[in-house]
Design a protein around this motif. Structure first.
Motif, PDB file in Angstrom:
ATOM      1  N   UNK A  20       0.842  -1.195   0.000  1.00 52.12           N
ATOM      2  CA  UNK A  20       0.000   0.000   0.000  1.00 52.12           C
ATOM      3  C   UNK A  20       0.875   1.242   0.000  1.00 52.12           C
ATOM      4  N   UNK A  21       0.405   2.272  -0.677  1.00 53.08           N
ATOM      5  CA  UNK A  21       1.069   3.573  -0.690  1.00 53.08           C
ATOM      6  C   UNK A  21       0.021   4.607  -0.326  1.00 53.08           C
ATOM      7  N   UNK A  22       0.059   5.066   0.925  1.00 49.06           N
ATOM      8  CA  UNK A  22      -0.899   6.054   1.398  1.00 49.06           C
ATOM      9  C   UNK A  22      -0.373   7.448   1.106  1.00 49.06           C
ATOM     10  N   UNK A  23      -1.174   8.237   0.398  1.00 53.03           N
ATOM     11  CA  UNK A  23      -0.758   9.571  -0.016  1.00 53.03           C
ATOM     12  C   UNK A  23      -1.455  10.641   0.815  1.00 53.03           C
ATOM     13  N   UNK A  24      -0.743  11.727   1.092  1.00 53.54           N
ATOM     14  CA  UNK A  24      -1.341  12.868   1.771  1.00 53.54           C
ATOM     15  C   UNK A  24      -0.783  14.146   1.170  1.00 53.54           C
ATOM     16  N   UNK A  25      -1.592  15.205   1.231  1.00 53.14           N
ATOM     17  CA  UNK A  25      -1.158  16.488   0.704  1.00 53.14           C
ATOM     18  C   UNK A  25      -1.530  16.726  -0.745  1.00 53.14           C
ATOM     19  N   UNK A  26      -2.133  15.738  -1.390  1.00 55.72           N
ATOM     20  CA  UNK A  26      -2.594  15.876  -2.769  1.00 55.72           C
ATOM     21  C   UNK A  26      -3.621  14.785  -3.021  1.00 55.72           C
ATOM     22  N   UNK A  27      -4.329  14.891  -4.133  1.00 57.72           N
ATOM     23  CA  UNK A  27      -5.311  13.865  -4.491  1.00 57.72           C
ATOM     24  C   UNK A  27      -4.787  13.022  -5.642  1.00 57.72           C
ATOM     25  N   UNK A  28      -5.104  11.737  -5.592  1.00 58.80           N
ATOM     26  CA  UNK A  28      -4.566  10.800  -6.569  1.00 58.80           C
ATOM     27  C   UNK A  28      -5.009  11.108  -7.991  1.00 58.80           C
ATOM     28  N   UNK A  29      -6.216  11.670  -8.159  1.00 59.00           N
ATOM     29  CA  UNK A  29      -6.717  11.858  -9.528  1.00 59.00           C
ATOM     30  C   UNK A  29      -5.919  12.900 -10.297  1.00 59.00           C
ATOM     31  N   UNK A  30      -5.067  13.642  -9.591  1.00 55.71           N
ATOM     32  CA  UNK A  30      -4.253  14.654 -10.261  1.00 55.71           C
ATOM     33  C   UNK A  30      -2.807  14.204 -10.460  1.00 55.71           C
ATOM     34  N   UNK A  31      -2.499  12.970 -10.071  1.00 55.71           N
ATOM     35  CA  UNK A  31      -1.100  12.558  -9.996  1.00 55.71           C
ATOM     36  C   UNK A  31      -0.821  11.265 -10.747  1.00 55.71           C
ATOM     37  N   UNK A  70      -7.444   3.514  -4.718  1.00 61.79           N
ATOM     38  CA  UNK A  70      -8.717   3.803  -4.052  1.00 61.79           C
ATOM     39  C   UNK A  70      -8.719   5.296  -3.760  1.00 61.79           C
ATOM     40  N   UNK A  71      -9.439   6.047  -4.578  1.00 61.67           N
ATOM     41  CA  UNK A  71      -9.425   7.507  -4.429  1.00 61.67           C
ATOM     42  C   UNK A  71     -10.035   7.939  -3.097  1.00 61.67           C
ATOM     43  N   UNK A  72     -10.999   7.206  -2.598  1.00 58.68           N
ATOM     44  CA  UNK A  72     -11.622   7.563  -1.326  1.00 58.68           C
ATOM     45  C   UNK A  72     -10.620   7.457  -0.174  1.00 58.68           C
ATOM     46  N   UNK A  73      -9.706   6.492  -0.278  1.00 62.80           N
ATOM     47  CA  UNK A  73      -8.686   6.319   0.764  1.00 62.80           C
ATOM     48  C   UNK A  73      -7.380   7.003   0.398  1.00 62.80           C
ATOM     49  N   UNK A  74      -7.323   7.579  -0.802  1.00 60.93           N
ATOM     50  CA  UNK A  74      -6.096   8.220  -1.292  1.00 60.93           C
ATOM     51  C   UNK A  74      -4.897   7.275  -1.197  1.00 60.93           C
ATOM     52  N   UNK A  75      -5.122   6.043  -1.618  1.00 64.11           N
ATOM     53  CA  UNK A  75      -4.119   4.990  -1.487  1.00 64.11           C
ATOM     54  C   UNK A  75      -3.979   4.231  -2.800  1.00 64.11           C
TER      55      UNK A  75
END
Length: 125
Positions: A20-31, A70-75
């Motif tokens: 798993x790669x949990x992201x914070x500070x940005x949203x996955x749909x832009x990256x 999973x965009x809802x979990x930003x993961x």
């Protein structure tokens, strides 16, 4: 921007792991999010990449690894099946906003601006 990997461990050949790669500070749909790995004594290599419009797999993992998000979990996840000893490495997730697409020519170390700390995957009997 932060990326945090988890899910590594020791597994027998033929086994499975999900990173798993949990992201914070940005949203996955832009990256663009990629997984890289570094085996002992070897360079970092791009394993897989996902964006809203593209997915890439390195040849040696095609059919065995699956990337998803999973965009809802930003993961972002990397499901790794039929693991082999040569998959042993530290796995890193990385992010960029301007990659253009996920492909063999873009999933390179110098193209990604943010990196996680890595998680160890060891495939051994």
């Amino acid at each position: 921007v932060q990326l945090r990997e988890s899910g590594g461990g020791l597994v027998q050949p033929g086994g499975s792991l999900r990173l798993s790669c949990a992201a914070s500070g940005f949203t996955l749909d832009a990256a663009y999010i990629a997984w890289f790995r570094q085996a002992p004594g070897k360079d970092l290599e791009g394993v897989s990449c996902i964006s809203s419009g593209s997915i890439y797999y390195e040849d040696s993992v095609k059919g065995r690894f699956a990337i998803s998000r999973d965009d809802a979990k930003n993961t972002v996840y990397l499901q790794m099946d039929t693991l082999k000893p040569e998959d042993t490495a530290v796995y890193y997730c990385a992010m960029d906003f301007q990659l253009g697409s996920c492909s063999k020519s873009t999933v390179l170390v110098g193209m990604f601006v943010s990196w996680g700390q890595g998680t160890q995957v060891t495939v051994s009997s």
